[in-house]
Design an enzyme around this catalytic site. Structure first.
Site, PDB file in Angstrom:
ATOM      1  N   LYS A   1      39.264  -2.119 -11.719  1.00  0.00           N
ATOM      2  CA  LYS A   1      39.601  -3.131 -10.712  1.00  0.00           C
ATOM      3  C   LYS A   1      39.797  -4.475 -11.404  1.00  0.00           C
ATOM      4  O   LYS A   1      38.842  -5.105 -11.855  1.00  0.00           O
ATOM      5  CB  LYS A   1      38.511  -3.274  -9.649  1.00  0.00           C
TER       6      LYS A   1
ATOM      7  N   GLU B   1      28.859  -8.033 -19.163  1.00  0.00           N
ATOM      8  CA  GLU B   1      29.226  -9.130 -20.072  1.00  0.00           C
ATOM      9  C   GLU B   1      29.411 -10.343 -19.186  1.00  0.00           C
ATOM     10  O   GLU B   1      30.421 -10.459 -18.499  1.00  0.00           O
ATOM     11  CB  GLU B   1      30.553  -8.844 -20.790  1.00  0.00           C
TER      12      GLU B   1
ATOM     13  N   CYS C   1      34.527 -17.171 -22.130  1.00  0.00           N
ATOM     14  CA  CYS C   1      33.068 -17.036 -21.982  1.00  0.00           C
ATOM     15  C   CYS C   1      32.340 -17.551 -23.214  1.00  0.00           C
ATOM     16  O   CYS C   1      31.190 -17.963 -23.114  1.00  0.00           O
ATOM     17  CB  CYS C   1      32.708 -15.590 -21.694  1.00  0.00           C
TER      18      CYS C   1
ATOM     19  N   GLU D   1      27.647 -23.198 -16.828  1.00  0.00           N
ATOM     20  CA  GLU D   1      28.951 -22.830 -17.388  1.00  0.00           C
ATOM     21  C   GLU D   1      30.050 -23.473 -16.539  1.00  0.00           C
ATOM     22  O   GLU D   1      30.163 -23.195 -15.350  1.00  0.00           O
ATOM     23  CB  GLU D   1      29.091 -21.309 -17.369  1.00  0.00           C
TER      24      GLU D   1
HETATM   25  P1  NAD Z   1      33.642 -13.189 -11.112  1.00  0.00           P
HETATM   26  O1  NAD Z   1      32.300 -12.696 -11.450  1.00  0.00           O
HETATM   27  O2  NAD Z   1      33.808 -14.012  -9.898  1.00  0.00           O
HETATM   28  O3  NAD Z   1      34.663 -11.977 -10.949  1.00  0.00           O
HETATM   29  C1  NAD Z   1      34.739 -10.950 -11.890  1.00  0.00           C
HETATM   30  C2  NAD Z   1      35.144  -9.677 -11.198  1.00  0.00           C
HETATM   31  O4  NAD Z   1      34.130  -9.335 -10.253  1.00  0.00           O
HETATM   32  C3  NAD Z   1      36.457  -9.771 -10.431  1.00  0.00           C
HETATM   33  O5  NAD Z   1      37.178  -8.571 -10.601  1.00  0.00           O
HETATM   34  C4  NAD Z   1      36.001  -9.930  -9.000  1.00  0.00           C
HETATM   35  O6  NAD Z   1      36.916  -9.434  -8.055  1.00  0.00           O
HETATM   36  C5  NAD Z   1      34.729  -9.109  -8.980  1.00  0.00           C
HETATM   37  N1  NAD Z   1      33.804  -9.525  -7.926  1.00  0.00           N
HETATM   38  C6  NAD Z   1      33.660 -10.772  -7.393  1.00  0.00           C
HETATM   39  N2  NAD Z   1      32.751 -10.749  -6.396  1.00  0.00           N
HETATM   40  C7  NAD Z   1      32.293  -9.479  -6.296  1.00  0.00           C
HETATM   41  C8  NAD Z   1      31.353  -8.823  -5.454  1.00  0.00           C
HETATM   42  N3  NAD Z   1      30.682  -9.483  -4.481  1.00  0.00           N
HETATM   43  N4  NAD Z   1      31.137  -7.492  -5.642  1.00  0.00           N
HETATM   44  C9  NAD Z   1      31.807  -6.825  -6.601  1.00  0.00           C
HETATM   45  N5  NAD Z   1      32.729  -7.382  -7.401  1.00  0.00           N
HETATM   46  C10 NAD Z   1      32.968  -8.695  -7.275  1.00  0.00           C
HETATM   47  O7  NAD Z   1      34.122 -13.917 -12.441  1.00  0.00           O
HETATM   48  P2  NAD Z   1      35.503 -14.628 -12.687  1.00  0.00           P
HETATM   49  O8  NAD Z   1      35.470 -15.895 -11.933  1.00  0.00           O
HETATM   50  O9  NAD Z   1      36.622 -13.706 -12.483  1.00  0.00           O
HETATM   51  O10 NAD Z   1      35.428 -14.887 -14.280  1.00  0.00           O
HETATM   52  C11 NAD Z   1      34.746 -15.928 -14.832  1.00  0.00           C
HETATM   53  C12 NAD Z   1      33.397 -15.465 -15.346  1.00  0.00           C
HETATM   54  O11 NAD Z   1      33.533 -14.367 -16.239  1.00  0.00           O
HETATM   55  C13 NAD Z   1      32.722 -16.536 -16.173  1.00  0.00           C
HETATM   56  O12 NAD Z   1      31.381 -16.666 -15.766  1.00  0.00           O
HETATM   57  C14 NAD Z   1      32.814 -16.033 -17.598  1.00  0.00           C
HETATM   58  O13 NAD Z   1      31.854 -16.478 -18.474  1.00  0.00           O
HETATM   59  C15 NAD Z   1      32.763 -14.565 -17.408  1.00  0.00           C
HETATM   60  N6  NAD Z   1      33.365 -13.882 -18.561  1.00  0.00           N
HETATM   61  C16 NAD Z   1      32.520 -13.257 -19.439  1.00  0.00           C
HETATM   62  C17 NAD Z   1      33.027 -12.620 -20.543  1.00  0.00           C
HETATM   63  C18 NAD Z   1      32.111 -11.910 -21.510  1.00  0.00           C
HETATM   64  O14 NAD Z   1      32.584 -11.086 -22.251  1.00  0.00           O
HETATM   65  N7  NAD Z   1      30.835 -12.181 -21.527  1.00  0.00           N
HETATM   66  C19 NAD Z   1      34.393 -12.583 -20.756  1.00  0.00           C
HETATM   67  C20 NAD Z   1      35.233 -13.219 -19.849  1.00  0.00           C
HETATM   68  C21 NAD Z   1      34.688 -13.855 -18.734  1.00  0.00           C
END
Ligand code: NAD
Length: 494
Positions: free
Chosen positions: A187, A263, A298, A397
């Site tokens: 997804k 992650e 990240c 962050e």
């Molecule tokens: P997010 O957590 O909002 O979304 C990530 C994914 O989770 C998306 O596909 C989203 O649709 C899904 N999601 C959102 N709400 C959900 C729920 N209630 N239930 C199930 N799935 C849900 O994050 P984002 O805004 O897309 O990305 C930014 C974040 O990702 C930052 O905090 C960043 O640090 C992190 N990130 C981490 C890494 C790593 O490798 N550690 C890499 C890239 C991004």
């Protein structure tokens, strides 16, 4: 005369349907959602909005494919061929995938072409190569028994990924999961579905059997949640925010105890000592480390922790580099910084800039939205000085082009500031003293330690975090641990 990227982008066919059991399909309820170009604020396409029913279809397809053995029981050298063919196809479609990524997330086309697509393809190739290179173990049992420890595919893997590196994060999950013989339901984030949907078509063309890779675009609280709660998903690999990572741990406990690998975010400390050999290089790296990909990384080096004796000189150099990284049209090959992902996120970053000012930090550059006439979501590179570890801009962050500068007097203070965070994804250290580099690297609580560089490493190095940055590791052979079960077989000998 060759066409500009803007003209080529106009001619692209954009994928817009779910990919289930080898076919592009509409969402069961027929709904779609708007896919916005962050560079212009315009609607790019209407994408099928999958929800729980589509997740059920995709998981059933993945389960059937897994049980059939069409992929899971193939000889590893055959799986290898398919994954390498997929990597080749990704490179053949490099420009198309790069354009899709840039249109979808606003990152500079030069980065999509030179980093996102080739790194994603080489990830797929690396795990393809690994298929027939990993051996199992025979235990040292003595003469009366024969003990084997073998890795087996875990079954149906769900991957839920974010929008900052949509293709690369998907490939970091898909590469090892598919190499191990699993079937996957992916997804993508609702902000960035395009490359994932196209990748599924390319995987099919490469020879991946139907059902082994399904892609369901849709929203987190519906499609993402349905995957998290699904009783027939064996393992869920997530990259995204800590907030949602914690939800997946709950979903697992409420359903079938599926393995959950996370992650999550980071607040990377970038420590610069006055004995750093090349301050100019360190300053350039500090600027790239926070402004690359608009700071939506990240591991963004968001906390500059610089020795007080060199702070002013260091910031002068850094500001010179920041001035060369002003945002521009993501489709212009000269642009080095693009647009933020969406209006909501841009406003969140601008709010943090207000918080920094209100907390008493000194704004040295940027701090505002720019290029309003383009219609997109651009923020100028922003640098704060005089930041204290207790301030929100040092703790939380921001995920945007905002740097917080802190100072230290000695090594103990530098380590204390570096570790004063809930996160533990990565850390950088700049020094010419080998002893200091090694002893301090051991004291910093982070999964990735970069000495005299930012974002060092390749596919051979594991990637992941300590503390609330998550668990498990992407990349390297260690990633296979997430997608396999260990079977211990004890054979009694007479
Ligand atoms: P997010 O957590 O909002 O979304 C990530 C994914 O989770 C998306 O596909 C989203 O649709 C899904 N999601 C959102 N709400 C959900 C729920 N209630 N239930 C199930 N799935 C849900 O994050 P984002 O805004 O897309 O990305 C930014 C974040 O990702 C930052 O905090 C960043 O640090 C992190 N990130 C981490 C890494 C790593 O490798 N550690 C890499 C890239 C991004």
């Amino acid at each position: 005369m060759s066409l500009s990227y803007t003209e080529r982008a106009r001619q692209l066919a954009l994928p817009s349907k779910l990919f289930i059991h080898g076919k592009t399909v509409d969402a069961a309820n027929g709904k779609t959602f708007e896919c916005i170009n962050p560079g212009t604020g315009e609607t790019l396409a209407h994408i099928a909005e999958g929800d729980a029913e589509d997740i059920n279809r995709a998981v059933a397809s993945a389960r059937q494919a897994f049980e059939s053995g069409a992929w899971s029981n193939l000889p590893p050298k055959v799986r290898k061929k398919v994954l390498i063919r997929l990597a080749d196809l990704m490179m053949e479609h490099r420009e198309e995938l790069a354009l899709l990524e840039t249109l979808d997330v606003g990152k500079p086309i030069s980065d999509s072409l030179s980093v996102d697509v080739p790194s994603s393809a080489s990830c797929m190739r690396w795990y393809g190569e690994a298929c027939d290179k990993v051996y199992d173990e025979v235990a040292p049992t003595g003469p009366n028994a024969f003990g084997t420890i073998t890795r087996e595919a875990i079954g149906v893997v769900a991957a839920v990924v974010p929008w900052n590196f949509p293709l690369l994060m998907a490939c970091w999950k898909l590469g090892p999961a598919l190499a191990a013989g699993n079937s996957v339901v992916l997804k993508p984030a609702e902000q960035s579905p395009l490359t994932a949907l196209r990748l599924a078509e390319l995987a099919s063309e490469a020879g991946l059997p139907d059902g082994v890779l399904n892609v369901v675009s849709g929203f987190g609280p519906t499609a993402g949640r349905a995957l998290g709660l699904h009783k027939d998903v064996d393992c869920l690999a997530f990259t995204g925010s800590g907030e949602v990572g914690k939800l997946f741990l709950q979903y697992s406990g409420q359903s079938n105890m599926k393995r959950v690998w996370l992650e999550c975010g980071g607040k990377t400390p970038n420590i610069v000592f006055d004995d750093c050999k090349d301050l100019k290089k360190a300053a350039e790296s500090a600027a790239i480390g926070i402004f690359y990909n608009q700071g939506e990384v990240c591991t963004a080096a968001s906390r500059l922790i610089v020795q007080d004796t060199i702070k002013d000189e260091f910031l002068d150099e850094l500001l010179k580099v920041a001035a060369t990284l002003q945002p521009g049209d993501p489709l212009d090959p000269e642009t080095r910084m693009g647009a933020l992902i969406e209006e909501k996120h841009m406003n969140r970053v601008l709010d943090y800039i207000d918080v920094g000012k209100a907390e008493g930090a000194k704004l040295l550059c940027g701090g505002e939205r720019v290029l309003l006439n383009q219609g997109g979501y651009y923020i100028a590179p922003t640098v704060f000085d005089g930041v204290k570890s207790s301030m929100r801009i040092a703790k939380e962050e921001i995920f945007g082009p905002v740097l917080s500068t802190l100072t230290f007097k000695d090594a103990d203070e530098a380590v204390a500031i570096a570790n004063d965070t809930d996160y533990g994804l990565a850390a950088c250290l700049w020094t010419n003293d080998l002893n200091k580099a090694i002893t301090l690297s051991r004291r910093i609580r982070a999964g990735n330690m970069w000495v005299n560089c930012w974002d060092g490493g390749d596919m051979t190095m594991p990637f992941g975090g300590y503390k609330q940055s998550g668990n498990g590791r992407d990349k390297s052979l260690h990633a296979l641990d997430k997608y396999t079960e260990l079977k211990a077989t004890w054979i009694e000998l007479s």
